[in-house]
Write a protein that holds these residues in place. Structure first.
Motif, PDB file in Angstrom:
ATOM      1  N   GLY A 151       0.818  -1.206   0.000  1.00 42.98           N
ATOM      2  CA  GLY A 151       0.000   0.000   0.000  1.00 42.98           C
ATOM      3  C   GLY A 151       0.856   1.261   0.000  1.00 42.98           C
ATOM      4  O   GLY A 151       0.569   2.223  -0.721  1.00 42.98           O
ATOM      5  N   ALA A 152       1.920   1.263   0.795  1.00 46.54           N
ATOM      6  CA  ALA A 152       2.811   2.421   0.837  1.00 46.54           C
ATOM      7  C   ALA A 152       3.506   2.607  -0.506  1.00 46.54           C
ATOM      8  O   ALA A 152       3.634   3.737  -1.001  1.00 46.54           O
ATOM      9  CB  ALA A 152       3.833   2.262   1.954  1.00 46.54           C
ATOM     10  N   ALA A 153       3.949   1.502  -1.109  1.00 43.94           N
ATOM     11  CA  ALA A 153       4.629   1.598  -2.403  1.00 43.94           C
ATOM     12  C   ALA A 153       3.678   2.090  -3.489  1.00 43.94           C
ATOM     13  O   ALA A 153       4.025   2.982  -4.276  1.00 43.94           O
ATOM     14  CB  ALA A 153       5.215   0.243  -2.777  1.00 43.94           C
ATOM     15  N   LEU A 154       2.479   1.532  -3.541  1.00 43.48           N
ATOM     16  CA  LEU A 154       1.509   1.968  -4.550  1.00 43.48           C
ATOM     17  C   LEU A 154       1.075   3.415  -4.321  1.00 43.48           C
ATOM     18  O   LEU A 154       0.895   4.183  -5.274  1.00 43.48           O
ATOM     19  CB  LEU A 154       0.301   1.031  -4.548  1.00 43.48           C
ATOM     20  N   GLY A 155       0.917   3.806  -3.060  1.00 41.90           N
ATOM     21  CA  GLY A 155       0.553   5.185  -2.743  1.00 41.90           C
ATOM     22  C   GLY A 155       1.645   6.155  -3.154  1.00 41.90           C
ATOM     23  O   GLY A 155       1.373   7.232  -3.689  1.00 41.90           O
ATOM     24  N   SER A 156       2.899   5.769  -2.920  1.00 39.75           N
ATOM     25  CA  SER A 156       4.025   6.619  -3.320  1.00 39.75           C
ATOM     26  C   SER A 156       4.090   6.752  -4.838  1.00 39.75           C
ATOM     27  O   SER A 156       4.331   7.843  -5.368  1.00 39.75           O
ATOM     28  CB  SER A 156       5.339   6.039  -2.806  1.00 39.75           C
ATOM     29  N   ILE A 157       3.878   5.673  -5.548  1.00 36.99           N
ATOM     30  CA  ILE A 157       3.901   5.714  -7.011  1.00 36.99           C
ATOM     31  C   ILE A 157       2.769   6.585  -7.532  1.00 36.99           C
ATOM     32  O   ILE A 157       2.967   7.416  -8.432  1.00 36.99           O
ATOM     33  CB  ILE A 157       3.834   4.282  -7.596  1.00 36.99           C
ATOM     34  N   LEU A 158       1.575   6.428  -6.981  1.00 33.45           N
ATOM     35  CA  LEU A 158       0.432   7.233  -7.414  1.00 33.45           C
ATOM     36  C   LEU A 158       0.666   8.717  -7.124  1.00 33.45           C
ATOM     37  O   LEU A 158       0.402   9.576  -7.972  1.00 33.45           O
ATOM     38  CB  LEU A 158      -0.849   6.751  -6.725  1.00 33.45           C
ATOM     39  N   THR A 159       1.164   9.021  -5.937  1.00 30.06           N
ATOM     40  CA  THR A 159       1.442  10.411  -5.586  1.00 30.06           C
ATOM     41  C   THR A 159       2.485  11.006  -6.522  1.00 30.06           C
ATOM     42  O   THR A 159       2.346  12.149  -6.987  1.00 30.06           O
ATOM     43  CB  THR A 159       1.918  10.505  -4.124  1.00 30.06           C
ATOM     44  N   GLY A 160       3.538  10.261  -6.801  1.00 24.96           N
ATOM     45  CA  GLY A 160       4.566  10.732  -7.717  1.00 24.96           C
ATOM     46  C   GLY A 160       4.018  11.000  -9.107  1.00 24.96           C
ATOM     47  O   GLY A 160       4.368  11.992  -9.744  1.00 24.96           O
ATOM     48  N   ALA A 161       3.150  10.106  -9.581  1.00 24.90           N
ATOM     49  CA  ALA A 161       2.566  10.283 -10.910  1.00 24.90           C
ATOM     50  C   ALA A 161       1.668  11.524 -10.957  1.00 24.90           C
ATOM     51  O   ALA A 161       1.711  12.300 -11.928  1.00 24.90           O
ATOM     52  CB  ALA A 161       1.776   9.040 -11.304  1.00 24.90           C
ATOM     53  N   VAL A 162       0.872  11.727  -9.915  1.00 26.15           N
ATOM     54  CA  VAL A 162      -0.016  12.894  -9.877  1.00 26.15           C
ATOM     55  C   VAL A 162       0.799  14.182  -9.844  1.00 26.15           C
ATOM     56  O   VAL A 162       0.513  15.137 -10.584  1.00 26.15           O
ATOM     57  CB  VAL A 162      -0.966  12.808  -8.662  1.00 26.15           C
ATOM     58  N   ILE A 163       1.829  14.228  -9.009  1.00 25.31           N
ATOM     59  CA  ILE A 163       2.662  15.429  -8.920  1.00 25.31           C
ATOM     60  C   ILE A 163       3.372  15.686 -10.250  1.00 25.31           C
ATOM     61  O   ILE A 163       3.453  16.829 -10.722  1.00 25.31           O
ATOM     62  CB  ILE A 163       3.671  15.298  -7.765  1.00 25.31           C
TER      63      ILE A 163
END
Length: 79
Positions: free
Chosen positions: A12-24
């Motif tokens: 969950g932390a890894a997927l959340g970090s990837i999603l946040t990075g993509a959005v930014i």
């Protein structure tokens, strides 16, 4: 061996970090593109030439009326 709960948290932390990075990244790219595009200068002003001249005339008359007595009193004192 790592527990299933810990694995889920890491996933969950890894997927959340990837999603946040993509959005930014997408937001920054969008901002950069909007800044780098030339702005067309062919837009008409909000007020036309006649309206601007009329507003300037009214403004000057109101300033003269409001500050006229002050200017006259300073002029009479020799300023």
């Amino acid at each position: 061996m790592i527990s299933v709960l810990a694995q889920e948290r890491l996933l969950g932390a890894a997927l959340g970090s990837i999603l946040t990075g993509a959005v930014i990244f997408e937001q920054r790219r969008s901002i950069y593109n909007s800044i780098s595009e030339p702005v067309p200068q062919t837009r008409e002003p909000i007020f036309g030439r006649k309206a601007r001249l009329e507003f300037a005339h009214i403004w000057n008359k109101s300033v003269d009326k409001a500050l006229g007595p002050l200017i006259e009193s300073l002029s009479s004192r020799g300023w």
